[in-house]
Write an enzyme that holds these catalytic residues in place. Structure first.
Site, mmCIF file in Angstrom:
data_model
loop_
_atom_site.group_PDB
_atom_site.id
_atom_site.type_symbol
_atom_site.label_atom_id
_atom_site.label_comp_id
_atom_site.label_asym_id
_atom_site.label_seq_id
_atom_site.Cartn_x
_atom_site.Cartn_y
_atom_site.Cartn_z
ATOM 1 N N GLU A 1 -6.718 -12.239 -3.023
ATOM 2 C CA GLU A 1 -6.592 -10.778 -3.133
ATOM 3 C C GLU A 1 -6.002 -10.391 -4.489
ATOM 4 O O GLU A 1 -6.403 -9.397 -5.094
ATOM 5 C CB GLU A 1 -5.695 -10.229 -2.034
ATOM 6 C CG GLU A 1 -6.252 -10.359 -0.648
ATOM 7 C CD GLU A 1 -5.290 -9.814 0.377
ATOM 8 O OE1 GLU A 1 -5.544 -8.676 0.841
ATOM 9 O OE2 GLU A 1 -4.285 -10.493 0.686
ATOM 10 N N TYR B 1 0.536 18.109 -9.348
ATOM 11 C CA TYR B 1 -0.126 17.038 -8.599
ATOM 12 C C TYR B 1 -1.019 16.170 -9.479
ATOM 13 O O TYR B 1 -1.279 15.025 -9.145
ATOM 14 C CB TYR B 1 -0.879 17.561 -7.377
ATOM 15 C CG TYR B 1 -1.716 18.790 -7.583
ATOM 16 C CD1 TYR B 1 -2.961 18.719 -8.187
ATOM 17 C CD2 TYR B 1 -1.259 20.029 -7.161
ATOM 18 C CE1 TYR B 1 -3.735 19.855 -8.365
ATOM 19 C CE2 TYR B 1 -2.024 21.169 -7.332
ATOM 20 C CZ TYR B 1 -3.261 21.077 -7.938
ATOM 21 O OH TYR B 1 -4.023 22.201 -8.119
ATOM 22 N N GLU C 1 3.636 -2.286 3.032
ATOM 23 C CA GLU C 1 4.917 -1.640 3.308
ATOM 24 C C GLU C 1 5.748 -1.502 2.029
ATOM 25 O O GLU C 1 6.383 -0.475 1.792
ATOM 26 C CB GLU C 1 5.701 -2.444 4.355
ATOM 27 C CG GLU C 1 5.086 -2.426 5.738
ATOM 28 C CD GLU C 1 3.975 -3.454 5.983
ATOM 29 O OE1 GLU C 1 3.604 -3.646 7.147
ATOM 30 O OE2 GLU C 1 3.452 -4.051 5.009
ATOM 31 N N LYS D 1 -6.078 0.173 2.910
ATOM 32 C CA LYS D 1 -6.648 -1.034 2.308
ATOM 33 C C LYS D 1 -7.985 -1.309 3.005
ATOM 34 O O LYS D 1 -8.080 -2.146 3.902
ATOM 35 C CB LYS D 1 -5.672 -2.198 2.485
ATOM 36 C CG LYS D 1 -6.016 -3.443 1.718
ATOM 37 C CD LYS D 1 -4.893 -4.465 1.890
ATOM 38 C CE LYS D 1 -5.173 -5.714 1.106
ATOM 39 N NZ LYS D 1 -4.060 -6.691 1.261
#
Length: 130
Positions: free
Chosen positions: A22, A54, A74, A99
């Site tokens: 990954e 933004y 996390e 993901k």
């Protein structure tokens, strides 16, 4: 109820994940951010300086996602929360990191992690350190 700014579907390539593959190949991550703040000053002044820009926020979040890899969503979500809370006007933030190409051996649409972090002392809201 507090006012909110939503930034959804920010797609950024990154190299996060538990597996070496990954980190080597990388993949797209999608970020949703909900900022809770008082929008009254901006509504009254009609000036971007009185609110969260933004576009600038998207740049900052993208920099974190494209930056040094972490193993867990996390951890990434927590770092993104910290970016949002760096603006003193933001009283709480909810970040969801998607993901969609996670290495799961089954057909799936998405996997995501959501963190909500409020500034300490915010009445009636859970408080989590960023």
């Amino acid at each position: 109820m507090m006012d909110r700014i939503h930034l959804t579907g920010l797609r950024v390539p990154g190299r996060h994940g538990v597996y070496d593959s990954e980190r080597e190949r990388g993949q797209d991550f999608v970020v949703d951010a909900v900022l809770e703040l008082d929008l009254s000053p901006a509504a009254a002044s009609d000036e971007v300086a009185d609110t969260v820009d933004y576009g600038h926020l998207a740049d900052q979040l993208a920099e974190v996602v494209a930056g040094p890899p972490v193993r867990l969503l996390e951890t990434l979500a927590t770092r993104l929360c910290a970016v949002c809370l760096a603006d003193h006007r933001v009283l709480a933030v909810t970040i969801t990191v998607h993901k969609p190409a996670a290495p799961i051996g089954h057909a799936f649409r998405d996997v995501s992690v959501t963190r909500r972090v409020a500034r300490p002392g915010r009445p009636g809201r859970p408080e989590h350190p960023a």
